[in-house]
Every structure is written in C-alpha cells, then in structure tokens.
Design a protein around this motif. Structure first.
Motif, mmCIF file in Angstrom:
data_model
loop_
_atom_site.group_PDB
_atom_site.id
_atom_site.type_symbol
_atom_site.label_atom_id
_atom_site.label_comp_id
_atom_site.label_asym_id
_atom_site.label_seq_id
_atom_site.Cartn_x
_atom_site.Cartn_y
_atom_site.Cartn_z
ATOM 1 N N THR A 1 0.854 -1.191 0.000
ATOM 2 C CA THR A 1 0.000 0.000 0.000
ATOM 3 C C THR A 1 0.887 1.237 0.000
ATOM 4 O O THR A 1 2.036 1.159 0.430
ATOM 5 N N PRO A 2 0.397 2.400 -0.447
ATOM 6 C CA PRO A 2 -0.957 2.619 -0.979
ATOM 7 C C PRO A 2 -1.128 2.000 -2.369
ATOM 8 O O PRO A 2 -0.161 1.879 -3.123
ATOM 9 N N LEU A 3 -2.366 1.637 -2.671
ATOM 10 C CA LEU A 3 -2.674 1.095 -3.991
ATOM 11 C C LEU A 3 -2.615 2.210 -5.031
ATOM 12 O O LEU A 3 -2.965 3.350 -4.741
ATOM 13 N N PRO A 4 -2.176 1.886 -6.235
ATOM 14 C CA PRO A 4 -2.147 2.911 -7.281
ATOM 15 C C PRO A 4 -3.545 3.133 -7.872
ATOM 16 O O PRO A 4 -4.435 2.301 -7.708
ATOM 17 N N ALA A 5 -3.729 4.249 -8.543
ATOM 18 C CA ALA A 5 -4.991 4.526 -9.224
ATOM 19 C C ALA A 5 -5.317 3.372 -10.168
ATOM 20 O O ALA A 5 -4.449 2.858 -10.871
ATOM 21 N N GLY A 6 -6.577 2.947 -10.151
ATOM 22 C CA GLY A 6 -7.004 1.849 -11.005
ATOM 23 C C GLY A 6 -6.722 0.483 -10.407
ATOM 24 O O GLY A 6 -7.233 -0.521 -10.903
ATOM 25 N N VAL A 7 -5.904 0.437 -9.400
ATOM 26 C CA VAL A 7 -5.554 -0.739 -8.579
ATOM 27 C C VAL A 7 -5.129 -1.974 -9.377
ATOM 28 O O VAL A 7 -5.196 -3.093 -8.877
ATOM 29 N N LEU A 8 -4.631 -1.780 -10.584
ATOM 30 C CA LEU A 8 -4.214 -2.945 -11.374
ATOM 31 C C LEU A 8 -2.721 -3.236 -11.241
ATOM 32 O O LEU A 8 -2.318 -4.400 -11.221
#
Lengths: 274, 274
Positions: free
Chosen positions: B207-214
């Motif tokens: 974490t943190p997750l990136p935008a779009g979480v892919l």
C-alpha cells in the motif's frame, strides 16, 4: 423506507461548516446527521450538541473510535476511545462507529490483529454501555485489510460483536464495504435478529478507483451496487433506524456543498421510493 | 518447497522479449514459465512453443481465458476461449487461467454475472478436457468484482468448479487475491483434496494502492502477506506443482528486466527456504 430515514454524514459534504449544514438540513427536512470527531472537536462538543439539538436534528452516529492495532492495547488507545464514547454521549447519539485498525506495525498476522481488536473492545464495552453508547464495528472492504481494518467481512464483525451484549456492541453495514460479499445478506439478517444492526449506511461503488482507494466512494446511483436491494435487506432484517449516506469523494468535495447535499437527498429518495 | 518449484510469469518482467526471458531462465536454472496470450500471439504460438520446449522449460500456465459476462454467452466469446484452449495445448501447458469478467454492462446483479460465468464454463469444459487443458478459475480480489471478476472468493470459485470433473475445471490460488479471507485456508485444503488446485501463485500486498488498482502487486517480501505461511498451506493441501510469481507493477516494469527476474528468484528462495 422513506425520505424521513435519510441521514447525511458530515463527511459527504465536509466543505460545509457545521452551522451551514445544520441550517440546510432543517430547510430540506433532513432529520438525521452523522458526525465526525475532528470537526466536532474543532467546533466544540457542547456547542455542536446544542446546535444540532436546537435544530431538532438527531445525531445518528459519531465516527469514529477504533484503531486498536497500533500495538498491544495501550492506556492511550483506550483513553482516546473512552473520550470518543463521552463525546458520543454528549452529542446525544447512541452509536459510535469503530474503524478497528489493520495489521500491527511490522506484522503479517491478520488473526492477531483481530485479537487485538477484540481485546480493546472488551475493555471498552462496559464503559460504553454505562453511557448509553453502542460500539458499532464496521467491517471495511478487504482492500483496507492491511492498513485500516483487519475486520473485512460482516461475519467477522459479528463474530467479535457476539461476545458482548447487543446493547454494548454491534455492527455497521455500509454497502460500499460489503456489497461484493455473497455471505453478507445472511449476516445482515443475523445482525438484525440479534439486535446488532446499529447503523446502515449507503455509498455506491464506482470505478476506476482513485490512488490510495480512500476517496472514491460513489454518489448513490452512479455505481455498481443495487442499493434498493440492500435497503430491502436491511428492512427485512428488521432495521427501522436511520440510513446514513457517507461519501468520501474528491469530486463531490470540489463542488458546492449545498448542491451536493440536495443531490444526495434526491438520489436517496429515488432509491427508497423505487 | 524449494527453488525448483519457481515459475516466472511473463508479465512480471514484460519488458523482456520472450527469447531473452527464456535464455535468462536457462542461465538461472529457472524451470517454469507462465505465458500470456497477447505476447505469445505476437511472437507466434508455434514459435513460442518451440522456443520454450527447446530450452527445456515447462509452461506452467497460459493466461488468460474468460471475460464471460459481456452479455449472454455468445459464439464469439466461446470461440475466443476455444482458441485460448488450443493455444494452451499447443504450448504444452495443462492449465488455462480464467479471469471470468465482472458485472454485465448496465447490470448490478453479481449472482447473474456468476451464472453467466458458470454457463460459459459448462460450454467449454469438455472441449478443454479433450485437449488435456484444465480451466482454472481465478478468484480476484473483491476490489475487482464490478469490472473484472465477479468471482471474489476461493469458495465461490470452488462452487463453480465443483460442477465439473476436476481434470476439466479447477481454481487458481493467488495470494494477492485471497490473503485477506479467513475462509480461504479451508478452501485451499478443499481444493487440494478435490484435485482442483491447478495453480498456486505468489504476489505481495503493498500500500498505498495505485490509481485503477491494477499495477500495484508487490514484490515478494515487500508487503503485508505472510507468503511462507501460504506456501505451507498449499503444501499441506497436497500441492506439489509450480509456484508462479505474477506481478503487475509499474515500478518493476520501469527497471531492468533481468535484474527484476534475479531479484524475484532471490525473494522466492528466501520465502521457501525460511
């Protein structure tokens, strides 16, 4: 359900100062408001309590206690949560929402985190009960398991809550966190039957998620969740309380707060009157 | 487990052209490789098959079939998945990974999406079985339920897989997708007992997750998951197959591919030899 059940969580329109939010609630016939500790403390607990009371509003929840997993349960953590309970009582709400905390620092042990959470709640539940405040464990979406809340499902939340009297500890059902879970409908019914469904909250699921995944909770109707079906589930579980709308959304926060409040109420009406 | 079980998924080091990846696998003593359809088709299926076969590598999986929920099961969807099965057979792998698809367009009905998935798998399973290819349903993290995969838990994947013979349909266990789920350990054991644990994959949760979480799947050891414990769970379930490391990560992709391959192997060794 009808529009009288609507409660606006303060964070949904955090751009509005509390007196302004309260005034617009009165104008729109909104009867419930969910509050957060930080803005309430900034305004003053007694002043906030008087403001909402004099306006005839009900404080449906106070958000939030919790964050129990920073380490072994400490006096400081418990003191802070007792302060939150006191603030809830002063505001006249019966429900303190708990965001319980993720993995302990340096740990990869989710069951250990959940054990820390249960231990802290055991230390707090009687204190809350004596003040007429119910601790409401909020399961957070599994994407927050590492860093915000090791309680990821409604079943897990109930497994902890059931160790305590229902008038001391229950759960929050927030559609954003549980909508994906095929076991959640049965757990909602179980929570209702046990008298532990202490808060029911709506937010929609929109994609793509933003970086950090905190501030992408969708406006009602904009996303993937069948919110009307969830309202029916809560009703079938015997839930007759307020339905709080809590959105964290950078796009909504960038807009005029009164416009967002009015839009949110309209979206709610469209769902409950469908 | 030991280092001989390691398989590198092509996407982890997608910056490496296939011949270069294969050469470095041979140099490092890596015996397994997981492939993706798009780069394989670009290289040529027969050429790719010859390249890995001549190098003595095993193709551990082909990724991916699926995306069954775009609408009613269509001939085009089935044709494309039959082509994927044919490609898997040509590459000499026994496992085609399925990413099943999220909500149908305009739908908010997750059970309906899962029904579409089961329907398509029913149409494909005998075809796969005849070609010695097992369809492996991969439950994806609940944060992908709306837009990528309505199968969010290992229990759900097994509930579909169990309608078919184990040599036709099973599951993929990828730590990134299931690590948060307190019911997953029992489901791993169940999958193993049924002979349906067709692929076991490692990725860490950062974490943190990136935008779009892919593209935020963490390098082994960098995140929140007790990967050694998951390896033990798979072993206890009787899993003796390859352990594939599949990372989608913009930071890893920006680095030298050979360096990332070597680092990934070292991280794997540290986990399985701990």
């Amino acid at each position: 359900m009808n529009r009288d059940r609507f409660s606006i969580n303060q964070m949904t329109v955090k751009q509005l100062p509390l007196p302004e939010l309260v005034a617009h609630c009165v104008r729109l016939g909104v009867r419930g408001i969910g509050l957060w500790r930080e803005p309430v403390l900034a305004y003053g607990v007694e002043a906030a309590a008087a403001l909402v009371r004099d306006a005839g509003l009900t404080v449906t929840t106070l958000c939030r206690g919790g964050f129990f997993t920073a380490g072994p349960t400490t006096a400081a953590t418990l003191d802070d949560n007792r302060a939150a309970i006191d603030e809830a009582a002063a505001l006249g709400t019966d429900t303190l929402v708990l965001v319980s905390g993720g993995l302990a620092p340096g740990s990869r042990d989710l069951p250990a985190a959940r054990a820390l959470i249960a231990e802290a709640i055991a230390a707090l539940a009687p204190y809350a009960g004596e003040r007429g405040v119910r601790l409401a464990i909020e399961p957070l979406h599994p994407m927050y398991a590492a860093d915000r809340c090791a309680v990821s499902t409604l079943d897990q939340a109930l497994e902890i809550a059931e160790r305590f009297p229902a008038e001391q500890v229950g759960v929050v059902v927030d559609t954003y966190h549980v909508w994906w879970d095929d076991r959640a409908p049965a757990a909602v019914a179980r929570a209702g039957a046990e008298g532990r469904l202490h808060s029911f909250q709506l937010a929609d699921w929109t994609t793509p998620l933003p970086a950090g995944v905190l501030n992408g909770r969708g406006q009602l109707g904009d996303g993937a969740i069948d919110l009307a079906a969830w309202c029916e589930l809560a009703a079938a579980a015997g839930y007759t309380g307020p339905v709080e709308v809590e959105l964290f959304n950078d796009e909504l926060w960038a807009r005029d707060g009164v416009e967002v409040l009015e839009e949110t109420l309209k979206r709610f009406e469209a769902i409950v009157e469908s």
